[in-house]
Enzyme design. Structure first.
Site, PDB file in Angstrom:
ATOM      1  N   CYS A   1       3.013 -37.760 -47.665  1.00  0.00           N
ATOM      2  CA  CYS A   1       2.829 -36.365 -46.653  1.00  0.00           C
ATOM      3  C   CYS A   1       3.977 -35.262 -47.022  1.00  0.00           C
ATOM      4  O   CYS A   1       4.721 -35.272 -47.231  1.00  0.00           O
ATOM      5  CB  CYS A   1       4.297 -37.459 -44.942  1.00  0.00           C
TER       6      CYS A   1
ATOM      7  N   HIS B   1       9.676 -38.664 -40.386  1.00  0.00           N
ATOM      8  CA  HIS B   1       8.363 -38.924 -40.567  1.00  0.00           C
ATOM      9  C   HIS B   1       7.755 -39.947 -39.243  1.00  0.00           C
ATOM     10  O   HIS B   1       7.108 -39.423 -38.324  1.00  0.00           O
ATOM     11  CB  HIS B   1       7.908 -40.032 -41.899  1.00  0.00           C
TER      12      HIS B   1
ATOM     13  N   ASN C   1      -0.011 -30.766 -30.274  1.00  0.00           N
ATOM     14  CA  ASN C   1      -0.882 -31.457 -29.821  1.00  0.00           C
ATOM     15  C   ASN C   1      -0.336 -32.724 -30.046  1.00  0.00           C
ATOM     16  O   ASN C   1       0.194 -32.548 -31.787  1.00  0.00           O
ATOM     17  CB  ASN C   1      -2.350 -31.183 -30.777  1.00  0.00           C
TER      18      ASN C   1
ATOM     19  N   HIS D   1       3.423 -37.280 -38.283  1.00  0.00           N
ATOM     20  CA  HIS D   1       4.372 -36.021 -38.678  1.00  0.00           C
ATOM     21  C   HIS D   1       5.174 -35.347 -36.718  1.00  0.00           C
ATOM     22  O   HIS D   1       3.929 -34.774 -36.824  1.00  0.00           O
ATOM     23  CB  HIS D   1       4.989 -35.721 -39.888  1.00  0.00           C
TER      24      HIS D   1
ATOM     25  N   HIS E   1       5.839 -32.689 -34.806  1.00  0.00           N
ATOM     26  CA  HIS E   1       5.397 -31.453 -35.280  1.00  0.00           C
ATOM     27  C   HIS E   1       4.430 -30.655 -33.894  1.00  0.00           C
ATOM     28  O   HIS E   1       3.749 -30.968 -33.103  1.00  0.00           O
ATOM     29  CB  HIS E   1       4.950 -31.232 -36.529  1.00  0.00           C
TER      30      HIS E   1
ATOM     31  N   GLN F   1       2.919 -26.540 -32.999  1.00  0.00           N
ATOM     32  CA  GLN F   1       1.944 -25.226 -33.325  1.00  0.00           C
ATOM     33  C   GLN F   1       2.127 -23.961 -32.862  1.00  0.00           C
ATOM     34  O   GLN F   1       2.468 -23.698 -31.994  1.00  0.00           O
ATOM     35  CB  GLN F   1       0.419 -24.925 -33.860  1.00  0.00           C
TER      36      GLN F   1
HETATM   37 ZN   LIG Z   1       6.080 -37.114 -42.449  1.00  0.00          ZN
END
Ligand SMILES: [Zn+2]
Ligand SMILES: [Zn+2]
Length: 291
Positions: free
Chosen positions: A6, A63, A103, A114, A116, A118
């Site tokens: 990743c 992760h 999203n 993972h 996250h 934006q």
């Molecule tokens: Zn990751």
């Protein structure tokens, strides 16, 4: 995504080996600061450069962590990164609007597990944002008051659509919810964007995001596929009518069914919602926010 690698993991070679929350340039950006400026040609098929930027905000080095599993203290670090990056992007002359969003979930089309979000820095104000700005600005002109302050006052008086609240923020299912279990987090104080959060508001925003995310994930016993969208004023000009809020659009209409945007939604812009805002608010209110 490769099976055993990743890019967002510390040690991947793509990111620094040690971080808490990291801004990472999107590998497939829709906008780029190196691009030609936004300046649509005249004519029916107008082309333009797409100068702007697309960042990924990696919430946490771990992760497999769901966003609901980040601690409130860690969400505070995400909020601080949002504010810092918003300020940097707002200073760029070509940028008109900073869109901070997330999203999450395979059902939304996210291939990267993972945790996250934006940040898109747009060289124009996107159309749905413009429509909301126009409505709020019309209301302000006609009534001499902020429509979000009015809605919040009425929600707090009625209480039937409140999901959770803290000293600085209130989360409720809006009367006009389009998605089943749509939630809006609204600031109690009238201010327009994330850079204006004060020392008391930043931790309370982090805490209420954590609570809402835990409730969503506890509702059906699996991580809720959703969109989380920060609603902010454009970075240029004065927008006294605008009031910071965050919208959550969960796409699960029950434990086993997704809400699809079909002909009536996609083609006519009319959302059919088979739930009442008050019922979904009660469900979410009564769902214990589990770690
Ligand atoms: Zn990751
Ligand atoms: Zn307001």
């Amino acid at each position: 995504m490769p099976e055993n690698w990743c890019p967002f993991d510390p040690g991947s070679g793509k990111v620094t080996d040690n971080y808490e929350v990291l801004i990472y340039p999107n590998d497939f950006p829709a906008f780029s600061m190196d691009g030609a400026p936004f300046s649509p040609e005249p004519g029916l098929c107008a082309q333009t450069g797409a100068r702007g930027s697309c960042d990924v905000v990696i919430y946490h080095p771990e992760h497999g962590l769901a966003p609901s599993e980040l601690s409130a203290e860690h969400w505070r670090k995400v909020v601080d990164v949002w504010a810092r990056r918003h300020g940097e992007l707002a200073a760029a002359p070509d940028i008109q609007f900073v869109y901070i969003f997330e999203n999450t979930g395979a059902a939304i089309g996210v291939t990267m597990p993972h945790p996250h979000g934006q940040i898109y820095a747009f060289p124009f104000v996107p159309p749905l944002i413009q429509r909301e700005l126009d409505s709020a600005s019309d209301y302000f002109r006609d009534h001499g008051a902020c429509i979000y302050c009015r809605i919040l006052r009425d929600e707090l008086a009625a209480r039937s659509r409140i999901v959770t609240e803290n000293p600085e923020f209130v989360a409720f299912v809006p009367f006009f919810a389009r998605w089943p279990g749509e939630v809006q987090i609204c600031a109690r104080r009238h201010f327009a964007n994330v850079t204006e959060l004060n020392g008391g508001e930043a931790p309370n925003l982090a805490a209420i995001i954590k609570t809402v995310r835990m409730k969503y994930d506890a509702l059906y016993g699996f991580p809720m596929p959703l969109m989380m969208l920060l609603r902010q004023s454009p970075v240029q000009g004065q927008h006294p009518y605008f009031h910071f809020h965050i919208d959550f659009y969960p796409i699960q209409r029950s434990a086993t069914k997704l809400k699809y945007l079909a002909g009536v939604e996609s083609g006519a812009g009319t959302f059919l919602n088979d739930t009442l805002a008050e019922e979904k608010a009660r469900e979410l209110r009564e769902t214990e926010p589990r770690e």
